[in-house]
Design a protein around this motif. Structure first.
Motif, PDB file in Angstrom:
ATOM      1  N   VAL A 155      -2.597   7.864  -9.233  1.00 11.61           N
ATOM      2  CA  VAL A 155      -1.767   6.852  -9.881  1.00 11.61           C
ATOM      3  C   VAL A 155      -0.476   7.511 -10.365  1.00 11.61           C
ATOM      4  O   VAL A 155      -0.500   8.560 -11.007  1.00 11.61           O
ATOM      5  CB  VAL A 155      -2.516   6.197 -11.047  1.00 11.61           C
ATOM      6  CG1 VAL A 155      -1.602   5.235 -11.807  1.00 11.61           C
ATOM      7  CG2 VAL A 155      -3.755   5.461 -10.542  1.00 11.61           C
ATOM      8  N   HIS A 156       0.643   6.860 -10.062  1.00  7.90           N
ATOM      9  CA  HIS A 156       1.931   7.461 -10.408  1.00  7.90           C
ATOM     10  C   HIS A 156       3.019   6.404 -10.536  1.00  7.90           C
ATOM     11  O   HIS A 156       2.848   5.261 -10.127  1.00  7.90           O
ATOM     12  CB  HIS A 156       2.344   8.481  -9.350  1.00  7.90           C
ATOM     13  CG  HIS A 156       2.567   7.872  -7.992  1.00  7.90           C
ATOM     14  ND1 HIS A 156       1.531   7.561  -7.140  1.00  7.90           N
ATOM     15  CD2 HIS A 156       3.703   7.502  -7.333  1.00  7.90           C
ATOM     16  CE1 HIS A 156       2.001   7.038  -6.025  1.00  7.90           C
ATOM     17  NE2 HIS A 156       3.324   6.978  -6.118  1.00  7.90           N
ATOM     18  N   TYR A 157       4.127   6.807 -11.096  1.00  4.05           N
ATOM     19  CA  TYR A 157       5.370   6.048 -11.084  1.00  4.05           C
ATOM     20  C   TYR A 157       6.491   7.055 -11.280  1.00  4.05           C
ATOM     21  O   TYR A 157       6.249   8.252 -11.495  1.00  4.05           O
ATOM     22  CB  TYR A 157       5.388   4.956 -12.162  1.00  4.05           C
ATOM     23  CG  TYR A 157       5.349   5.453 -13.593  1.00  4.05           C
ATOM     24  CD1 TYR A 157       6.509   5.563 -14.349  1.00  4.05           C
ATOM     25  CD2 TYR A 157       4.140   5.792 -14.208  1.00  4.05           C
ATOM     26  CE1 TYR A 157       6.474   6.002 -15.667  1.00  4.05           C
ATOM     27  CE2 TYR A 157       4.098   6.229 -15.520  1.00  4.05           C
ATOM     28  CZ  TYR A 157       5.266   6.330 -16.241  1.00  4.05           C
ATOM     29  OH  TYR A 157       5.232   6.773 -17.540  1.00  4.05           O
ATOM     30  N   ASP A 164      -0.491  10.498 -15.446  1.00  4.97           N
ATOM     31  CA  ASP A 164       0.022  10.665 -16.815  1.00  4.97           C
ATOM     32  C   ASP A 164       0.619  12.049 -17.097  1.00  4.97           C
ATOM     33  O   ASP A 164       0.910  12.380 -18.245  1.00  4.97           O
ATOM     34  CB  ASP A 164      -1.079  10.365 -17.855  1.00  4.97           C
ATOM     35  CG  ASP A 164      -1.520   8.904 -17.815  1.00  4.97           C
ATOM     36  OD1 ASP A 164      -0.657   8.038 -17.565  1.00  4.97           O
ATOM     37  OD2 ASP A 164      -2.708   8.641 -18.028  1.00  4.97           O
ATOM     38  N   LEU A 203      -6.025   1.959 -13.115  1.00  5.65           N
ATOM     39  CA  LEU A 203      -5.087   0.849 -13.242  1.00  5.65           C
ATOM     40  C   LEU A 203      -5.788  -0.322 -13.921  1.00  5.65           C
ATOM     41  O   LEU A 203      -7.012  -0.454 -13.837  1.00  5.65           O
ATOM     42  CB  LEU A 203      -4.582   0.391 -11.869  1.00  5.65           C
ATOM     43  CG  LEU A 203      -3.742   1.362 -11.049  1.00  5.65           C
ATOM     44  CD1 LEU A 203      -3.551   0.828  -9.637  1.00  5.65           C
ATOM     45  CD2 LEU A 203      -2.398   1.617 -11.705  1.00  5.65           C
ATOM     46  N   GLN A 259       6.791   0.862 -11.454  1.00  2.00           N
ATOM     47  CA  GLN A 259       5.465   0.275 -11.679  1.00  2.00           C
ATOM     48  C   GLN A 259       4.363   1.272 -11.313  1.00  2.00           C
ATOM     49  O   GLN A 259       4.402   1.900 -10.260  1.00  2.00           O
ATOM     50  CB  GLN A 259       5.295  -1.001 -10.853  1.00  2.00           C
ATOM     51  CG  GLN A 259       3.919  -1.643 -11.003  1.00  2.00           C
ATOM     52  CD  GLN A 259       3.962  -3.137 -10.799  1.00  2.00           C
ATOM     53  OE1 GLN A 259       4.878  -3.821 -11.235  1.00  2.00           O
ATOM     54  NE2 GLN A 259       2.957  -3.664 -10.137  1.00  2.00           N
ATOM     55  N   LYS A 260       3.360   1.400 -12.167  1.00  2.00           N
ATOM     56  CA  LYS A 260       2.225   2.258 -11.864  1.00  2.00           C
ATOM     57  C   LYS A 260       1.522   1.764 -10.603  1.00  2.00           C
ATOM     58  O   LYS A 260       1.228   0.572 -10.468  1.00  2.00           O
ATOM     59  CB  LYS A 260       1.222   2.258 -13.028  1.00  2.00           C
ATOM     60  CG  LYS A 260       1.497   3.271 -14.114  1.00  2.00           C
ATOM     61  CD  LYS A 260       0.309   3.343 -15.065  1.00  2.00           C
ATOM     62  CE  LYS A 260       0.498   4.447 -16.086  1.00  2.00           C
ATOM     63  NZ  LYS A 260      -0.696   4.593 -16.948  1.00  2.00           N
ATOM     64  N   HIS A 261       1.237   2.686  -9.693  1.00  2.00           N
ATOM     65  CA  HIS A 261       0.593   2.314  -8.439  1.00  2.00           C
ATOM     66  C   HIS A 261       0.000   3.559  -7.794  1.00  2.00           C
ATOM     67  O   HIS A 261       0.180   4.674  -8.285  1.00  2.00           O
ATOM     68  CB  HIS A 261       1.611   1.674  -7.487  1.00  2.00           C
ATOM     69  CG  HIS A 261       2.739   2.578  -7.092  1.00  2.00           C
ATOM     70  ND1 HIS A 261       3.809   2.853  -7.933  1.00  2.00           N
ATOM     71  CD2 HIS A 261       2.960   3.308  -5.979  1.00  2.00           C
ATOM     72  CE1 HIS A 261       4.640   3.687  -7.337  1.00  2.00           C
ATOM     73  NE2 HIS A 261       4.149   3.993  -6.152  1.00  2.00           N
ATOM     74  N   TYR A 262      -0.689   3.371  -6.683  1.00  2.00           N
ATOM     75  CA  TYR A 262      -1.100   4.516  -5.873  1.00  2.00           C
ATOM     76  C   TYR A 262      -1.034   4.123  -4.409  1.00  2.00           C
ATOM     77  O   TYR A 262      -0.957   2.939  -4.058  1.00  2.00           O
ATOM     78  CB  TYR A 262      -2.491   5.034  -6.264  1.00  2.00           C
ATOM     79  CG  TYR A 262      -3.651   4.112  -5.953  1.00  2.00           C
ATOM     80  CD1 TYR A 262      -4.172   4.006  -4.670  1.00  2.00           C
ATOM     81  CD2 TYR A 262      -4.271   3.379  -6.965  1.00  2.00           C
ATOM     82  CE1 TYR A 262      -5.248   3.187  -4.391  1.00  2.00           C
ATOM     83  CE2 TYR A 262      -5.347   2.556  -6.699  1.00  2.00           C
ATOM     84  CZ  TYR A 262      -5.834   2.466  -5.404  1.00  2.00           C
ATOM     85  OH  TYR A 262      -6.898   1.638  -5.133  1.00  2.00           O
TER      86      TYR A 262
END
Length: 276
Positions: A72-74, A54, A211, A31-34
């Motif tokens: 932001v990463h996953y 990205d 996000l 899940q994308k999060h930070y």
């Protein structure tokens, strides 16, 4: 020597801004999060993919991957992996350290990839030293020496993360979410409270946080849950307190962000506290 347990979380009471994690293998966070932390990742063997802002980055042997605060990463598992190490450093402490060294109020970004073999070896040595029963002041000294080495060789002072440089509506949105984290929030409810259209809120979230509005809220909830779990609060109660439907919902999201179940995380943290 580190105990080879899967998803072992280790904290140091006297250094509350630090958290260590070791896993037998890499577990993806889909899940994308930070995080409000600096994250330093390493694998002894194998590969994994980390998508930061990205940009796809390969985590592999002989490389450190850095996730700067609020990036932001996953991540996704890529083939085989073995011996996964992470050092998390709280953003507030890290920011204060940088302000003393570089005389800036912003966070200076590190490169997301470090290929220096000496620094990589120092990372594993640092992890081991922090984990083992050594004097606290020596642990802190080793950490500062390591960060200083990175600052000397892997930092560009012109690349800064203006974490607090968000629009006024984004600040109001953030404050409203923090104050109403347990509520079943809707865009209509939030827009009425803030006096902006739902479309404007959607655009601002993507622009300022990277996000969607829902992903931002979920990110806030799961990080609040992590803190409460570390304090020993009942998991089902935590789920309700931070706005998840139930414990199952919390577990599902928690695994996607932290690659560990809430129960396993809490057990590991509380075990370390008990041992202390």
């Amino acid at each position: 020597m580190i105990e080879k347990h899967n998803n072992k979380i280790f904290k140091i009471k006297e250094l509350p801004y630090l958290e260590l994690k070791y896993s037998n293998s890499f577990y993806e966070c889909s899940q994308k999060h930070y995080h409000n932390m600096l994250c330093i990742l390493a694998l002894k063997n194998g590969n994994a993919k980390v998508i930061i802002e990205d940009k796809e980055i390969l985590l592999e042997k002989d490389k450190l991957v850095i996730i700067n605060p609020n990036e932001v990463h996953y991540s996704v598992l890529d083939k085989y992996s073995e011996d996964y190490y992470v050092i998390y450093i709280d953003r507030t402490w890290y920011r204060s350290l940088q302000s003393l060294i570089f005389n800036t109020k912003d966070v200076i970004a590190l490169s997301n990839e470090i290929f220096d073999l000496q620094i990589i070896e120092e990372f594993f040595n640092l992890f081991e030293y922090l984990y083992l029963d050594n004097e606290i002041i020596e642990k802190e000294s080793k950490l500062l020496e390591f960060l200083n080495r990175i600052f000397e060789k892997c930092i560009d002072e012109s690349i800064v993360l203006k974490i607090d440089n968000t629009t006024q509506i984004a600040k109001k949105f953030k404050s409203y979410i923090e104050d109403n984290i347990a509520s079943k929030l809707t865009l209509t409810q939030i827009s009425n409270a803030l006096g902006f259209s739902p479309y404007h809120i959607i655009r601002i979230c993507n622009q300022d946080f990277g996000l969607s509005a829902n992903a931002y809220i979920v990110n806030k909830r799961v990080h609040r849950a992590k803190k409460m779990l570390g304090e020993g609060m009942d998991i089902s109660q935590v789920a309700i307190e931070v706005g998840f439907y139930d414990q199952s919902h919390l577990t599902n999201i928690f695994k996607k962000v932290f690659a560990i179940t809430p129960k396993a995380y809490q057990n590991s943290v509380l075990k370390e506290k008990y041992n202390e």
